[in-house]
Design a protein around this motif. Structure first.
Motif: not given
Ligand code: ATP
Ligand code: MG
Length: 539
Positions: A505, A508, A510, A523-526
Motif C-alpha cells: 500500500e 501504490s 492506495e 481500495k481508496v486512494r491516499d
C-alpha cells in the motif's frame, strides 16, 4: 525496600472513567449552551475559601457548616495559636450571650495565654511577625495592661475586638457549595456596577463530609447558576426554572417533578418559626434526637425530616403559607402565575425549606426518577440579602445547583432501561445493536490504522495525522500485528473502519478500507481517504 502497596480512592470519592466521562462532558456542554442562550456567562471559582465565608452565608447551625466541611489551616505549624485565639473568643461569646454579668476573669486569662504563646514562639525564633501583626499585638497588650479600668463594658469589647484582629493563621475550607463564592466574587469585583442583572453559572466539584451512599459522595459535582442584581420580580424566578426545564429536556431527563414553596422573608418568617417552635415543643417527646435538637437550632429543618414515625405529626404543624406577609404572598402568587404562563407544571410543597440559612421567599427542588432516596437533582431559591450579609451593597439574588452525579445516575438508569426494552422488542434485528440510548453511545473511534511491517509505519503515522487533522477519531497502534489480530482489536475498540497499510500500500498510495461491522472493503486512494471516511461517518 519499599513495601508494595495498593492505593485506592478515598471513601466517598470516585473516578469517572470513559465512556461515562463522555456523558459527563455532553451534559456539562449542554448546560453551557442552554444557559448561554439565557444570557449567563461562566465564572470559574476557587476550590477553597476562608471557612468564615461559608459559616456566615450558609449558616453556622446548618449541617453543612457544623459537621460537613473539610477544613485546614493556612499555617499548620501554628494551629495551637489558632486554637488559643478561638478559645478566647468562644469564652467571650458564650458568656456574653448567656448573661449580663460582667465577664469572668478567665476571659482575660485566656487572652493572656494567647499573647504569651505568641511571644514564646517569637522569642525562640519560630515565628516572625510582620509590621501589621506586631502593631496588633502591642495594641492588644496595651488593652490588657489597663485591666483595672472604669468602663468595664468598653474594656471587654476592646479586648474581644483586638483579640479577633490578632490572627496568625487562617482557616480554609474546601467549598461545600458555590453560591457563597459567587457572592464573594460579585462583591470583590464590584459587579453591582454592571448594567442589568448579573447572570453567572459555574461547573465543578464540591466537598462535604457525608456518609457515602448511592447518589451521595464526599466529592460531588454541581452545575449551578445565579442571578444577582437590583430586580427581584417573580418573572426572574420563573425564567430560572424555565431554563432548568429546558436543560433537563435537552439532556433527556424526563419524568421530573418540580416542587416549589415560599419560605417568607425577614418580616414574616421569624414569627412563623416561633409558632412552629411552640408547636414542636408540645410534641417534643414524639420526635427523634435530630428533630429535638433542631427545635432549638433550626426548627424549619424539622419539616425536612424523612423519618417515617415523624410524618403524621409533621402533617399537623402550622404551614408557612398561612403566615406569609402581604408582599411575600404577592410574590409567591405571581411566581405561580408566571410558571403557568410558561406552561411549566409544578407541585407546591409546604415542607420544602432547604438546608441553608440564606434562602428566602421562593424555594424549589427538582426530583428525578431512578435514584431511590437521594432523588433531588436540583435545589435552589431566592437569597435577597446574602450580598449584604457578606459586606456588599443591597442586592437581590436567586440561584440553583444541580447535582451532576445524580443527574448522570438518573440518565444511566433510564438509558439502561430503554436499551433493555429495545433489545427485547427487536432481539434479532440488527437495529438493536446500534440503537440504545443516544446519550450513552460508546462508539468513539472512527478509524483503526492497521499497519504491518516497520517500513509501513511512517506512512501509517502520516495517514493518522491527516485523518486526525480532519477531525476523525483515530487509533494508531505503537507496534504492528498480524492483520487478523489487528482487525480483532479494532473491532473490540468499537472502531467503524480499519485502514490497512502494508508495504504494498505504501508503494501504490492506495489503502484498503474495511467497514468493521459488515466486513465490506474497498481500495481508496491516499488523497480520497478523508473524504471517503468522513462521508461514511455521516451516513
Ligand atoms: P440532600 O437533601 O440530598 O442532602 P442538599 O439539600 O444537601 O441535598 P444542596 O446543598 O441544595 O443539597 O445541593 C444541591 C444539589 O446537589 C442536591 O439537590 C443534590 O442533587 C446535590 N448534592 C448535594 N449533596 C450531594 C452529595 N453529597 N453527593 C452528591 N450530590 C449531592
Ligand atoms: Mg445534604
Amino acid at each position: 525496600m519499599a513495601e508494595a502497596r495498593k492505593f485506592q480512592a478515598i471513601k466517598g470519592v470516585r473516578d469517572i472513567l470513559p465512556p461515562e466521562s463522555a456523558l459527563w462532558n455532553r451534559v456539562e456542554q449542554m448546560a453551557r449552551e442552554v444557559f448561554e442562550t439565557y444570557g449567563f456567562g461562566e465564572i470559574r471559582l476557587p476550590i477553597f475559601e476562608q471557612t468564615e465565608l461559608f459559616a456566615r452565608s450558609v449558616g453556622s447551625e446548618t449541617d453543612i457548616v457544623s459537621k460537613e466541611m473539610y477544613q485546614f489551616s493556612s499555617n499548620p505549624q501554628f494551629e495551637d495559636l489558632r486554637d488559643a485565639r478561638a478559645q478566647a473568643l468562644r469564652i467571650f461569646d458564650s458568656v456574653a450571650r448567656s448573661s449580663s454579668q460582667p465577664l469572668p476573669g478567665f476571659f482575660v486569662a485566656s487572652v493572656r495565654e494567647y499573647v504569651e504563646l505568641i511571644e514564646t514562639k517569637v522569642n525562640s525564633g519560630l515565628l516572625e511577625l510582620n509590621k501589621e501583626i506586631e502593631e496588633r499585638l502591642s495594641s492588644l497588650k496595651s488593652v490588657l495592661s489597663e485591666a483595672e479600668t472604669e468602663d468595664e463594658q468598653k474594656f471587654w469589647l476592646d479586648l474581644r475586638i483586638k483579640t479577633e484582629l490578632l490572627k496568625l493563621s487562617e482557616d480554609f475550607a474546601l467549598r461545600p457549595e458555590a453560591t457563597a463564592s459567587v457572592v464573594r466574587a460579585y462583591i470583590e469585583h464590584g459587579m453591582h456596577t454592571l448594567p442589568g442583572n448579573v447572570k453567572l453559572y459555574y461547573i465543578g466539584p464540591m466537598f462535604r463530609r457525608e456518609r457515602p451512599q448511592k447518589g451521595r459522595y464526599r466529592q460531588f459535582y454541581q452545575i449551578g447558576a445565579e442571578v444577582l442584581g437590583r430586580a427581584d420580580h417573580p418573572r426572574i424566578d420563573a425564567e430560572v426554572i424555565e431554563m432548568l426545564v429546558r436543560f433537563f429536556n435537552s439532556v433527556g431527563l424526563t419524568g421530573t417533578t418540580r416542587y416549589i414553596n415560599s419560605i417568607g422573608c425577614k418580616q414574616c418568617r421569624p414569627k412563623y418559626v416561633e409558632r412552629l417552635r411552640a408547636e414542636l415543643v408540645k410534641v417534643k417527646d414524639k420526635l427523634g434526637a435530630d428533630s429535638q435538637r433542631r427545635i432549638e437550632t433550626n426548627p424549619l429543618r424539622v419539616l425536612d425530616s424523612k423519618l417515617p414515625n415523624e410524618q403524621e405529626m409533621i402533617a399537623t404543624l402550622p404551614r408557612i403559607a398561612d403566615h406569609l406577609c402581604e408582599d411575600c404572598k404577592k410574590h409567591y402568587a405571581e411566581l405561580r402565575a408566571q410558571l403557568a404562563l410558561r406552561g411549566i407544571a409544578y407541585e407546591e410543597n409546604w415542607r420544602l425549606v432547604r438546608g441553608l440559612d440564606y434562602y428566602m421567599r421562593t424555594t424549589f427542588e427538582i426530583v428525578a426518577p431512578g435514584l431511590g432516596s437521594q432523588n433531588a437533582v436540583c435545589g435552589g431559591g431566592r437569597y435577597d440579602g446574602l450580598v449584604e450579609l457578606l459586606g456588599g451593597p443591597p442586592t437581590k439574588g436567586i440561584g440553583f445547583a444541580i447535582g451532576t452525579d445524580r443527574l448522570i445516575l438518573s440518565l444511566q438508569d433510564r438509558s439502561l432501561q430503554d436499551r433493555a426494552l429495545q433489545e427485547a422488542a427487536s432481539r434479532d434485528s440488527a437495529a438493536a445493536a446500534t440503537s440504545g440510548s443516544a446519550a450513552l453511545a460508546t462508539t468513539s473511534l472512527d478509524v483503526y490504522v492497521a499497519w504491518m511491517g516497520e517500513k509501513a509505519y511512517p506512512t501509517a503515522m502520516k495517514t493518522a495525522r491527516m485523518l486526525r487533522e480532519a477531525g476523525l477519531r483515530v487509533e494508531l497502534p505503537a507496534s504492528d500485528a498480524k492483520l487478523g489480530k489487528s482487525l480483532g482489536l479494532a473491532d473490540k475498540l468499537g472502531a467503524r473502519h480499519a485502514v490497512i497499510i502494508g508495504e504494498n500500500e505504501v508503494a501504490s498510495g492506495e489503502f484498503m478500507v474495511k467497514v468493521l461491522a459488515d466486513s465490506e472493503q474497498r481500495k481508496v486512494r491516499d488523497e480520497e481517504l478523508v473524504g471517503h471516511l468522513k462521508g461514511a461517518r455521516n451516513v
